[in-house]
Design a protein around this motif. Structure first.
Motif, PDB file in Angstrom:
ATOM      1  N   SER A  77       0.820  -1.208   0.000  1.00  0.00           N
ATOM      2  CA  SER A  77       0.000   0.000   0.000  1.00  0.00           C
ATOM      3  C   SER A  77       0.856   1.261   0.000  1.00  0.00           C
ATOM      4  CB  SER A  77      -0.931   0.005   1.214  1.00  0.00           C
ATOM      5  OG  SER A  77      -0.190  -0.036   2.403  1.00  0.00           O
ATOM      6  N   ARG A  78       2.169   1.095   0.241  1.00  0.00           N
ATOM      7  CA  ARG A  78       3.046   2.268   0.278  1.00  0.00           C
ATOM      8  C   ARG A  78       4.365   1.958  -0.431  1.00  0.00           C
ATOM      9  NH1 ARG A  78       4.927   4.139   5.309  1.00  0.00           N
ATOM     10  NH2 ARG A  78       5.115   1.980   5.970  1.00  0.00           N
ATOM     11  N   LEU A  79       4.865   2.936  -1.164  1.00  0.00           N
ATOM     12  CA  LEU A  79       6.194   2.889  -1.757  1.00  0.00           C
ATOM     13  C   LEU A  79       7.009   4.020  -1.161  1.00  0.00           C
ATOM     14  CD1 LEU A  79       5.666   2.370  -5.605  1.00  0.00           C
ATOM     15  CD2 LEU A  79       6.727   0.774  -3.997  1.00  0.00           C
ATOM     16  N   LEU A  80       8.274   3.752  -0.880  1.00  0.00           N
ATOM     17  CA  LEU A  80       9.180   4.775  -0.376  1.00  0.00           C
ATOM     18  C   LEU A  80      10.378   4.842  -1.305  1.00  0.00           C
ATOM     19  CD1 LEU A  80      10.021   6.749   1.947  1.00  0.00           C
ATOM     20  CD2 LEU A  80      11.249   4.792   2.933  1.00  0.00           C
ATOM     21  N   PHE A  81      10.662   6.019  -1.838  1.00  0.00           N
ATOM     22  CA  PHE A  81      11.822   6.233  -2.684  1.00  0.00           C
ATOM     23  C   PHE A  81      12.847   6.999  -1.849  1.00  0.00           C
ATOM     24  CE2 PHE A  81       8.265   5.596  -5.448  1.00  0.00           C
ATOM     25  CZ  PHE A  81       8.777   4.804  -6.475  1.00  0.00           C
ATOM     26  N   VAL A  82      13.953   6.352  -1.533  1.00  0.00           N
ATOM     27  CA  VAL A  82      14.988   6.950  -0.690  1.00  0.00           C
ATOM     28  C   VAL A  82      16.043   7.585  -1.588  1.00  0.00           C
ATOM     29  CG1 VAL A  82      16.716   6.530   1.102  1.00  0.00           C
ATOM     30  CG2 VAL A  82      14.578   5.213   1.098  1.00  0.00           C
ATOM     31  N   SER A  83      16.191   8.894  -1.474  1.00  0.00           N
ATOM     32  CA  SER A  83      17.219   9.604  -2.233  1.00  0.00           C
ATOM     33  C   SER A  83      18.587   9.065  -1.876  1.00  0.00           C
ATOM     34  CB  SER A  83      17.177  11.097  -1.907  1.00  0.00           C
ATOM     35  OG  SER A  83      15.968  11.662  -2.327  1.00  0.00           O
ATOM     36  N   GLY A  84      19.553   9.339  -2.731  1.00  0.00           N
ATOM     37  CA  GLY A  84      20.910   8.872  -2.482  1.00  0.00           C
ATOM     38  C   GLY A  84      21.395   9.275  -1.096  1.00  0.00           C
ATOM     39  N   GLN A  85      21.750   8.279  -0.312  1.00  0.00           N
ATOM     40  CA  GLN A  85      22.254   8.524   1.039  1.00  0.00           C
ATOM     41  C   GLN A  85      23.773   8.502   0.989  1.00  0.00           C
ATOM     42  OE1 GLN A  85      20.049   9.258   3.811  1.00  0.00           O
ATOM     43  NE2 GLN A  85      18.979   9.612   1.878  1.00  0.00           N
ATOM     44  N   VAL A  86      24.356   9.555   1.511  1.00  0.00           N
ATOM     45  CA  VAL A  86      25.804   9.735   1.432  1.00  0.00           C
ATOM     46  C   VAL A  86      26.460   9.349   2.754  1.00  0.00           C
ATOM     47  CG1 VAL A  86      25.519  11.540  -0.307  1.00  0.00           C
ATOM     48  CG2 VAL A  86      25.668  12.166   2.115  1.00  0.00           C
ATOM     49  N   PRO A  87      27.767   9.172   2.738  1.00  0.00           N
ATOM     50  CA  PRO A  87      28.479   8.750   3.945  1.00  0.00           C
ATOM     51  C   PRO A  87      28.874   9.917   4.845  1.00  0.00           C
ATOM     52  CG  PRO A  87      29.993   8.772   2.110  1.00  0.00           C
ATOM     53  CD  PRO A  87      28.640   9.131   1.560  1.00  0.00           C
ATOM     54  N   ALA A  88      27.899  10.731   5.198  1.00  0.00           N
ATOM     55  CA  ALA A  88      28.132  11.857   6.106  1.00  0.00           C
ATOM     56  C   ALA A  88      27.174  11.730   7.279  1.00  0.00           C
ATOM     57  CB  ALA A  88      27.911  13.183   5.386  1.00  0.00           C
ATOM     58  N   ASP A  89      27.667  12.051   8.476  1.00  0.00           N
ATOM     59  CA  ASP A  89      26.803  11.987   9.655  1.00  0.00           C
ATOM     60  C   ASP A  89      26.057  13.305   9.825  1.00  0.00           C
ATOM     61  OD1 ASP A  89      28.579  13.806  10.872  1.00  0.00           O
ATOM     62  OD2 ASP A  89      29.506  12.285  12.146  1.00  0.00           O
ATOM     63  N   ALA A  90      25.309  13.439  10.915  1.00  0.00           N
ATOM     64  CA  ALA A  90      24.483  14.633  11.152  1.00  0.00           C
ATOM     65  C   ALA A  90      25.317  15.906  11.250  1.00  0.00           C
ATOM     66  CB  ALA A  90      23.655  14.447  12.420  1.00  0.00           C
ATOM     67  N   ASP A  91      26.592  15.762  11.616  1.00  0.00           N
ATOM     68  CA  ASP A  91      27.486  16.923  11.699  1.00  0.00           C
ATOM     69  C   ASP A  91      28.304  17.107  10.426  1.00  0.00           C
ATOM     70  OD1 ASP A  91      26.701  17.573  14.340  1.00  0.00           O
ATOM     71  OD2 ASP A  91      28.008  15.978  15.114  1.00  0.00           O
ATOM     72  N   ASP A  92      27.899  16.406   9.361  1.00  0.00           N
ATOM     73  CA  ASP A  92      28.544  16.474   8.050  1.00  0.00           C
ATOM     74  C   ASP A  92      29.974  15.928   8.057  1.00  0.00           C
ATOM     75  OD1 ASP A  92      27.884  16.962   5.404  1.00  0.00           O
ATOM     76  OD2 ASP A  92      28.905  18.913   5.387  1.00  0.00           O
ATOM     77  N   ARG A  93      30.267  15.055   9.013  1.00  0.00           N
ATOM     78  CA  ARG A  93      31.578  14.401   9.047  1.00  0.00           C
ATOM     79  C   ARG A  93      31.557  13.180   8.146  1.00  0.00           C
ATOM     80  NH1 ARG A  93      31.359  15.210  15.156  1.00  0.00           N
ATOM     81  NH2 ARG A  93      30.077  13.362  14.925  1.00  0.00           N
ATOM     82  N   VAL A  94      32.633  12.962   7.423  1.00  0.00           N
ATOM     83  CA  VAL A  94      32.772  11.842   6.495  1.00  0.00           C
ATOM     84  C   VAL A  94      33.970  10.999   6.948  1.00  0.00           C
ATOM     85  CG1 VAL A  94      33.223  11.181   4.099  1.00  0.00           C
ATOM     86  CG2 VAL A  94      31.831  13.209   4.607  1.00  0.00           C
ATOM     87  N   PRO A  95      33.757   9.709   7.228  1.00  0.00           N
ATOM     88  CA  PRO A  95      34.887   8.858   7.612  1.00  0.00           C
ATOM     89  C   PRO A  95      35.921   8.781   6.484  1.00  0.00           C
ATOM     90  CG  PRO A  95      32.793   7.745   8.011  1.00  0.00           C
ATOM     91  CD  PRO A  95      32.499   8.979   7.212  1.00  0.00           C
ATOM     92  N   PRO A  96      37.181   8.514   6.828  1.00  0.00           N
ATOM     93  CA  PRO A  96      38.225   8.511   5.803  1.00  0.00           C
ATOM     94  C   PRO A  96      38.284   7.241   4.946  1.00  0.00           C
ATOM     95  CG  PRO A  96      39.182   8.053   7.943  1.00  0.00           C
ATOM     96  CD  PRO A  96      37.730   8.379   8.179  1.00  0.00           C
TER      97      PRO A  96
END
Length: 142
Positions: free
Chosen positions: A43-62
């Protein structure tokens, strides 16, 4: 020809509004990923936009493995926000910045998804931010 059933079929005595989505992974060649994924009764479809490797503080692991796990956590967060879970995934597209990440991507994806087998596409491409080594988008049905 092998078929993998990812969820059971609800009883026919249930009203349509009470039926849950039925998923059926179709894998006629026996490869390690799903060739197609059939969904009915949703009954529902969810389209998830591209999820990037950044946390809530915009930190990206190396490193790639940490980025991959974080991108999957971000996918899971979107699913949970919609009242869904990894079991509801029917299609995943992973964008990799370099094909050398294929094996680690496979390892982390199988850790995260376990026996789940949504349809899968992997694209080697340039990524929007040079610090990101991958991006994951998804479609879920419930």
């Amino acid at each position: 020809m092998g078929l993998i059933v990812a969820a059971s079929t609800p009883s026919h005595s249930e009203a349509p509004s009470q039926r849950s989505a039925r998923h059926r992974a179709i894998n006629p060649t026996g490869v390690s990923y799903c060739q197609a994924h059939e969904v009915s009764g949703f009954s529902r479809l969810l389209f998830v936009s591209g999820q990037v490797p950044a946390d809530a503080d915009d930190r990206v692991p190396p490193d790639f493995r940490s980025q991959c796990r974080l991108a999957w956590r971000n996918v899971q967060a979107q699913l949970e926000a919609a009242g869904m879970a990894l079991d509801d995934l029917v299609k995943v597209t992973v964008f990799l910045s370099d094909r050398r990440h294929r094996q680690e991507n496979y390892q982390v994806r199988t850790e995260v998804l376990g026996p789940r087998s949504p349809a899968l596409t992997i694209v080697i491409t340039g990524i929007y931010d040079e610090a990101w080594l991958l991006e994951i988008e998804a479609v879920a049905a419930a």
